[in-house]
Scaffold this motif. Structure first.
Motif, PDB file in Angstrom:
ATOM      1  N   PHE A  49       0.816  -1.204   0.000  1.00 28.78           N
ATOM      2  CA  PHE A  49       0.000   0.000   0.000  1.00 28.78           C
ATOM      3  C   PHE A  49       0.856   1.264   0.000  1.00 28.78           C
ATOM      4  O   PHE A  49       0.494   2.275  -0.583  1.00 28.78           O
ATOM      5  CB  PHE A  49      -0.927   0.019   1.219  1.00 28.78           C
ATOM      6  N   LYS A  50       1.991   1.178   0.670  1.00 25.76           N
ATOM      7  CA  LYS A  50       2.861   2.346   0.796  1.00 25.76           C
ATOM      8  C   LYS A  50       3.697   2.574  -0.459  1.00 25.76           C
ATOM      9  O   LYS A  50       3.833   3.711  -0.933  1.00 25.76           O
ATOM     10  CB  LYS A  50       3.781   2.168   2.012  1.00 25.76           C
ATOM     11  N   TRP A  51       4.288   1.498  -1.011  1.00 25.43           N
ATOM     12  CA  TRP A  51       5.261   1.664  -2.092  1.00 25.43           C
ATOM     13  C   TRP A  51       4.935   0.883  -3.371  1.00 25.43           C
ATOM     14  O   TRP A  51       5.563   1.116  -4.397  1.00 25.43           O
ATOM     15  CB  TRP A  51       6.654   1.274  -1.605  1.00 25.43           C
ATOM     16  N   ARG A  52       4.041  -0.058  -3.320  1.00 27.48           N
ATOM     17  CA  ARG A  52       3.597  -0.832  -4.485  1.00 27.48           C
ATOM     18  C   ARG A  52       4.778  -1.375  -5.294  1.00 27.48           C
ATOM     19  O   ARG A  52       4.982  -1.034  -6.464  1.00 27.48           O
ATOM     20  CB  ARG A  52       2.707   0.032  -5.388  1.00 27.48           C
ATOM     21  N   ASN A  53       5.558  -2.239  -4.671  1.00 24.61           N
ATOM     22  CA  ASN A  53       6.680  -2.869  -5.360  1.00 24.61           C
ATOM     23  C   ASN A  53       6.662  -4.371  -5.076  1.00 24.61           C
ATOM     24  O   ASN A  53       6.992  -4.803  -3.973  1.00 24.61           O
ATOM     25  CB  ASN A  53       8.005  -2.258  -4.925  1.00 24.61           C
ATOM     26  N   LEU A  54       6.281  -5.152  -6.074  1.00 29.51           N
ATOM     27  CA  LEU A  54       6.183  -6.601  -5.910  1.00 29.51           C
ATOM     28  C   LEU A  54       7.537  -7.285  -5.857  1.00 29.51           C
ATOM     29  O   LEU A  54       7.675  -8.351  -5.250  1.00 29.51           O
ATOM     30  CB  LEU A  54       5.364  -7.208  -7.047  1.00 29.51           C
ATOM     31  N   TRP A  55       8.546  -6.683  -6.497  1.00 31.88           N
ATOM     32  CA  TRP A  55       9.871  -7.302  -6.518  1.00 31.88           C
ATOM     33  C   TRP A  55      10.415  -7.476  -5.104  1.00 31.88           C
ATOM     34  O   TRP A  55      10.862  -8.572  -4.726  1.00 31.88           O
ATOM     35  CB  TRP A  55      10.834  -6.474  -7.351  1.00 31.88           C
ATOM     36  N   ALA A  56      10.407  -6.419  -4.329  1.00 38.73           N
ATOM     37  CA  ALA A  56      10.939  -6.467  -2.967  1.00 38.73           C
ATOM     38  C   ALA A  56      10.143  -7.432  -2.097  1.00 38.73           C
ATOM     39  O   ALA A  56      10.707  -8.224  -1.329  1.00 38.73           O
ATOM     40  CB  ALA A  56      10.927  -5.067  -2.353  1.00 38.73           C
ATOM     41  N   ILE A  57       8.820  -7.388  -2.229  1.00 35.27           N
ATOM     42  CA  ILE A  57       7.964  -8.257  -1.415  1.00 35.27           C
ATOM     43  C   ILE A  57       8.184  -9.718  -1.783  1.00 35.27           C
ATOM     44  O   ILE A  57       8.277 -10.591  -0.909  1.00 35.27           O
ATOM     45  CB  ILE A  57       6.492  -7.856  -1.596  1.00 35.27           C
ATOM     46  N   GLY A  58       8.273 -10.014  -3.083  1.00 34.21           N
ATOM     47  CA  GLY A  58       8.491 -11.393  -3.514  1.00 34.21           C
ATOM     48  C   GLY A  58       9.836 -11.945  -3.071  1.00 34.21           C
ATOM     49  O   GLY A  58       9.942 -13.104  -2.660  1.00 34.21           O
ATOM     50  N   ILE A  59      10.874 -11.113  -3.145  1.00 35.52           N
ATOM     51  CA  ILE A  59      12.208 -11.543  -2.698  1.00 35.52           C
ATOM     52  C   ILE A  59      12.201 -11.811  -1.199  1.00 35.52           C
ATOM     53  O   ILE A  59      12.735 -12.831  -0.730  1.00 35.52           O
ATOM     54  CB  ILE A  59      13.255 -10.478  -3.065  1.00 35.52           C
ATOM     55  N   ALA A  60      11.599 -10.911  -0.433  1.00 33.08           N
ATOM     56  CA  ALA A  60      11.502 -11.115   1.018  1.00 33.08           C
ATOM     57  C   ALA A  60      10.736 -12.396   1.330  1.00 33.08           C
ATOM     58  O   ALA A  60      11.133 -13.176   2.208  1.00 33.08           O
ATOM     59  CB  ALA A  60      10.820  -9.909   1.666  1.00 33.08           C
ATOM     60  N   HIS A  61       9.661 -12.607   0.631  1.00 37.88           N
ATOM     61  CA  HIS A  61       8.868 -13.827   0.790  1.00 37.88           C
ATOM     62  C   HIS A  61       9.736 -15.062   0.545  1.00 37.88           C
ATOM     63  O   HIS A  61       9.720 -16.025   1.328  1.00 37.88           O
ATOM     64  CB  HIS A  61       7.703 -13.786  -0.195  1.00 37.88           C
ATOM     65  N   GLY A  62      10.512 -15.041  -0.534  1.00 37.85           N
ATOM     66  CA  GLY A  62      11.347 -16.188  -0.876  1.00 37.85           C
ATOM     67  C   GLY A  62      12.414 -16.482   0.151  1.00 37.85           C
ATOM     68  O   GLY A  62      12.633 -17.648   0.524  1.00 37.85           O
ATOM     69  N   TRP A  63      13.089 -15.455   0.624  1.00 36.68           N
ATOM     70  CA  TRP A  63      14.145 -15.669   1.617  1.00 36.68           C
ATOM     71  C   TRP A  63      13.578 -16.162   2.943  1.00 36.68           C
ATOM     72  O   TRP A  63      14.118 -17.080   3.562  1.00 36.68           O
ATOM     73  CB  TRP A  63      14.934 -14.379   1.815  1.00 36.68           C
ATOM     74  N   ILE A  64      12.492 -15.547   3.387  1.00 36.06           N
ATOM     75  CA  ILE A  64      11.879 -15.972   4.645  1.00 36.06           C
ATOM     76  C   ILE A  64      11.403 -17.419   4.535  1.00 36.06           C
ATOM     77  O   ILE A  64      11.653 -18.243   5.420  1.00 36.06           O
ATOM     78  CB  ILE A  64      10.700 -15.045   5.011  1.00 36.06           C
ATOM     79  N   GLY A  65      10.708 -17.721   3.440  1.00 37.30           N
ATOM     80  CA  GLY A  65      10.183 -19.065   3.265  1.00 37.30           C
ATOM     81  C   GLY A  65      11.269 -20.120   3.180  1.00 37.30           C
ATOM     82  O   GLY A  65      11.123 -21.224   3.717  1.00 37.30           O
ATOM     83  N   SER A  66      12.375 -19.806   2.517  1.00 36.78           N
ATOM     84  CA  SER A  66      13.470 -20.767   2.381  1.00 36.78           C
ATOM     85  C   SER A  66      13.987 -21.222   3.737  1.00 36.78           C
ATOM     86  O   SER A  66      14.133 -22.433   3.989  1.00 36.78           O
ATOM     87  CB  SER A  66      14.619 -20.143   1.572  1.00 36.78           C
TER      88      SER A  66
END
Length: 222
Positions: free
Chosen positions: A186-203
């Motif tokens: 909502f604040k910055w609308r950037n899927l790249w950063a969110i997806g990368i964070a998701h991947g690292w956390i999930g790994s």
């Protein structure tokens, strides 16, 4: 935030069929997840198929309107701001995962973790595209008046948690994680950063806390 909650004015985004068709397609994607991944263990086939299908759809929409990528969040704008906001969550999640594994006597490394750390962010971007780029934006465009931001955060986070049924720990964790991702979106609308964070956390979470070897699971059906 004000821009996000306003109805899109771009002509392609005013086509009323797109939001409904996209929501139906996302629902079918979720149903296939339970069939192919959870029941038949065809993880590699499912993930590859979903990436190809939605990748082709993104290209199709982009060929008609070049602004749709920024509407979804596929933009370099605000990547740094989003990543800085999410970095504490990433660091804490990875650290806690390693500490838990240490005290649980399961802190072992194999080469399998390396391809997962590299590839999981791609899958994370796809998942967040579905949750944020499509479901979130389409719910905003279809509700009159626009749905309250915090109600939407609760609904989307709950939905993402339900996708991970029946692991109750994972359901609770991803609910909280998705809520933070939504704040960043909502604040910055950037899927790249969110997806990368998701991947690292999930790994790290899946490998060291839930002790799941995702690389082996990926090819379990073969």
């Amino acid at each position: 935030m004000h821009v996000l909650l306003n109805r899109p004015t771009n002509k392609i985004l005013r086509i009323t069929n797109y939001p409904r068709i996209e929501l139906i397609a996302v629902i079918l994607t979720g149903i296939l997840k339970y069939i192919l991944m959870d029941l038949l263990l065809m993880r590699a086939i499912y993930i590859a198929g979903i990436c190809i299908f939605w990748g082709a759809y993104i290209l199709f929409r982009y060929s008609s309107n070049r602004d749709v990528l920024s509407h979804w969040g596929f933009t370099k704008n605000n990547f740094k701001h989003s990543m800085v906001f999410l970095l504490p969550l990433v660091v804490v999640s990875i650290s806690v995962s390693l500490i838990y594994a240490h005290f649980n006597h399961s802190l072992t490394f194999t080469w399998h973790i390396l391809p997962i750390i590299c590839l999981y962010p791609i899958w994370g971007i796809v998942q967040q595209y579905l949750m944020l780029g499509l479901i979130t934006n389409n719910l905003i465009s279809l509700t009159k008046p626009s749905i309250n931001k915090y109600v939407l955060i609760f609904l989307i986070s709950t939905l993402f948690g339900l996708v991970h049924y029946t692991n109750y720990f994972l359901m609770i964790f991803v609910f909280a994680m998705e809520a933070i991702f939504l704040l960043a979106y909502f604040k910055w609308r950037n899927l790249w950063a969110i997806g990368i964070a998701h991947g690292w956390i999930g790994s790290f979470l899946l490998y060291f806390v839930l002790m799941r070897d995702l690389w082996s699971e990926l090819f379990a059906w073969f």
